[in-house]
Design an enzyme around this catalytic site. Structure first.
Site, mmCIF file in Angstrom:
data_model
loop_
_atom_site.group_PDB
_atom_site.id
_atom_site.type_symbol
_atom_site.label_atom_id
_atom_site.label_comp_id
_atom_site.label_asym_id
_atom_site.label_seq_id
_atom_site.Cartn_x
_atom_site.Cartn_y
_atom_site.Cartn_z
ATOM 1 N N SER A 69 0.860 -1.189 0.000
ATOM 2 C CA SER A 69 0.000 0.000 0.000
ATOM 3 C C SER A 69 0.890 1.230 0.000
ATOM 4 C CB SER A 69 -0.860 -0.001 1.273
ATOM 5 O OG SER A 69 -1.482 1.260 1.439
ATOM 6 N N TYR A 71 -2.658 -2.225 10.116
ATOM 7 C CA TYR A 71 -2.751 -2.339 8.653
ATOM 8 C C TYR A 71 -1.509 -1.705 8.007
ATOM 9 C CZ TYR A 71 -4.248 -1.634 3.857
ATOM 10 O OH TYR A 71 -4.304 -1.639 2.477
HETATM 11 N N1 LIG Z 1 -8.541 -0.340 -1.970
HETATM 12 C C1 LIG Z 1 -7.582 0.392 -1.440
HETATM 13 O O1 LIG Z 1 -7.763 1.578 -1.164
HETATM 14 C C2 LIG Z 1 -6.232 -0.225 -1.181
HETATM 15 C C3 LIG Z 1 -5.163 0.619 -0.960
HETATM 16 C C4 LIG Z 1 -3.915 0.059 -0.708
HETATM 17 C C5 LIG Z 1 -3.758 -1.308 -0.689
HETATM 18 N N2 LIG Z 1 -4.821 -2.109 -0.912
HETATM 19 C C6 LIG Z 1 -4.610 -3.561 -0.860
HETATM 20 O O2 LIG Z 1 -5.129 -4.164 -2.023
HETATM 21 C C7 LIG Z 1 -5.451 -5.537 -1.731
HETATM 22 C C8 LIG Z 1 -6.835 -5.832 -2.266
HETATM 23 O O3 LIG Z 1 -7.773 -5.085 -1.532
HETATM 24 P P1 LIG Z 1 -9.086 -4.438 -2.185
HETATM 25 O O4 LIG Z 1 -9.031 -2.994 -1.939
HETATM 26 O O5 LIG Z 1 -9.270 -4.941 -3.550
HETATM 27 O O6 LIG Z 1 -10.224 -4.984 -1.183
HETATM 28 P P2 LIG Z 1 -11.154 -6.273 -1.244
HETATM 29 O O7 LIG Z 1 -12.083 -6.171 -2.392
HETATM 30 O O8 LIG Z 1 -11.722 -6.399 0.122
HETATM 31 O O9 LIG Z 1 -10.144 -7.462 -1.541
HETATM 32 C C9 LIG Z 1 -9.561 -8.234 -0.549
HETATM 33 C C10 LIG Z 1 -9.450 -9.647 -1.070
HETATM 34 O O10 LIG Z 1 -8.781 -10.445 -0.098
HETATM 35 C C11 LIG Z 1 -9.511 -11.651 0.061
HETATM 36 N N3 LIG Z 1 -9.300 -12.178 1.405
HETATM 37 C C12 LIG Z 1 -9.423 -11.529 2.592
HETATM 38 N N4 LIG Z 1 -9.147 -12.354 3.612
HETATM 39 C C13 LIG Z 1 -8.843 -13.567 3.060
HETATM 40 C C14 LIG Z 1 -8.468 -14.825 3.578
HETATM 41 N N5 LIG Z 1 -8.370 -15.049 4.896
HETATM 42 N N6 LIG Z 1 -8.215 -15.841 2.722
HETATM 43 C C15 LIG Z 1 -8.317 -15.655 1.398
HETATM 44 N N7 LIG Z 1 -8.664 -14.484 0.833
HETATM 45 C C16 LIG Z 1 -8.934 -13.454 1.659
HETATM 46 C C17 LIG Z 1 -10.951 -11.276 -0.207
HETATM 47 O O11 LIG Z 1 -11.676 -12.402 -0.677
HETATM 48 P P3 LIG Z 1 -12.695 -13.257 0.184
HETATM 49 O O12 LIG Z 1 -13.376 -12.342 1.141
HETATM 50 O O13 LIG Z 1 -13.591 -13.849 -0.856
HETATM 51 O O14 LIG Z 1 -11.837 -14.282 0.838
HETATM 52 C C18 LIG Z 1 -10.795 -10.276 -1.338
HETATM 53 O O15 LIG Z 1 -10.738 -10.930 -2.578
HETATM 54 C C19 LIG Z 1 -5.320 -5.690 -0.228
HETATM 55 O O16 LIG Z 1 -4.084 -6.278 0.075
HETATM 56 C C20 LIG Z 1 -5.334 -4.252 0.268
HETATM 57 O O17 LIG Z 1 -4.663 -4.100 1.496
HETATM 58 C C21 LIG Z 1 -6.057 -1.613 -1.180
#
Ligand SMILES: NC(=O)c1ccc[n+]([C@@H]2O[C@H](COP(=O)([O-])OP(=O)(O)OC[C@H]3O[C@@H](n4cnc5c(N)ncnc54)[C@H](OP(=O)(O)O)[C@@H]3O)[C@@H](O)[C@H]2O)c1
Length: 251
Positions: free
Chosen positions: A139, A152
């Site tokens: 991130s 986080y």
């Molecule tokens: N969106 C932002 O603003 C942002 C900014 C910086 C970094 N990020 C990073 O980007 C990545 C993706 O996040 P996102 O924003 O796309 O949010 P998201 O839609 O909530 O994606 C998170 C993913 O992780 C999976 N997940 C969570 N816990 C899990 C577990 N125990 N086992 C297997 N899968 C799991 C979820 O799938 P299931 O619930 O189906 O398991 C989902 O597919 C994350 O690492 C996040 O920290 C996001």
């Protein structure tokens, strides 16, 4: 990295950034496997993009990971790209009498141990390929924390450091190590309201930017970071850390 004809496993591929990357890579002629816990979303993605393979995986269950790794090795021995994208994000108020570290442990379990375990499970396969890549999602907050998301941000700082060492250790192998450091993007990471927050970058815009950075190799030191986040990345070096921290964390 090569943009086509890869076999790619994306953990955290059921929604948000992972799912959008899965679709973008699939549309460019890659074999894509998405893994996550939500069955309905696995079905939805495979229905909408025939050819994408869905696998149920809870990264907090080491036995489930072992099973998935075995399955992937048997069905997709040519797996050459791992996108370790799983992550959860929670606010924590350590001034509260309720704060007991449970949320922090959950975040470490998923964001730190989840990524380590998945890399450990698939690295042996990746080492057998003529060209391979591991991309893990940290991130922009890895470089400068938002204090209301303490664990986080620390989990992402961990990943930044760990990936730097992994890249160094694997330097003589044909495995590229990439760190994807998104800005604030419209997904449901912190809840439904984030997906509609006008302050967050639209998901499609962000993912097309990521695909362009990958395509043109615009990722110095393996870091995929938007131009606007470079100030945070280099805040310590540039002497701006305290002022940027204060701006992000008003008292
Ligand atoms: N969106 C932002 O603003 C942002 C900014 C910086 C970094 N990020 C990073 O980007 C990545 C993706 O996040 P996102 O924003 O796309 O949010 P998201 O839609 O909530 O994606 C998170 C993913 O992780 C999976 N997940 C969570 N816990 C899990 C577990 N125990 N086992 C297997 N899968 C799991 C979820 O799938 P299931 O619930 O189906 O398991 C989902 O597919 C994350 O690492 C996040 O920290 C996001």
């Amino acid at each position: 990295m090569r943009m086509t004809d890869n076999t790619i496993l994306i953990t955290g591929g059921t929604s948000g950034i992972g799912r959008a990357l899965a679709e973008a890579f699939h549309d460019r002629g890659n074999r894509v496997i998405v893994a996550g816990r939500r069955h309905d979303l696995l079905t939805d993605i495979t229905d909408r993009r025939p050819g994408i393979v869905g696998m149920h995986l809870d990264l907090n269950d080491p036995q489930a990971l072992e099973r998935t790794a075995r399955d992937v090795r048997q069905r997709f021995p040519d797996l050459n790209v791992l996108i370790a994208n799983t992550g959860i994000s929670r606010v924590e108020d350590m001034t509260s009498a309720d704060w007991d570290g449970t949320t922090a442990e959950n975040i470490v379990q998923t964001n730190v141990l989840g990524v380590l375990r998945v890399v450990a499970a698939f690295l042996p396969t990746l080492k057998t390929q003529p060209t391979a890549a591991i991309m893990a999602t940290s991130s922009a907050l890895a470089f400068l924390p938002r204090a209301d998301f303490p664990t986080y941000c620390a989990s992402k700082a961990f990943l930044h450091s760990w990936l730097t060492s992994l890249r160094h250790q694997l330097r003589n192998l044909p495995i590229e190590i990439l760190e994807l450091s998104p800005p604030y993007v419209q997904t449901e990471l912190t809840g439904a309201s984030q997906a509609a927050d006008p302050r967050a970058m639209p998901l499609a815009t962000y993912v097309s930017e990521v695909m362009a950075m990958l395509e043109h190799g615009r990722h110095p030191r393996g870091e995929l970071l938007l131009e606007r986040d470079q100030a945070r990345r280099w805040a310590e070096r540039d002497g701006n850390y305290d002022s940027l921290f204060a701006a992000m964390n008003p008292v």
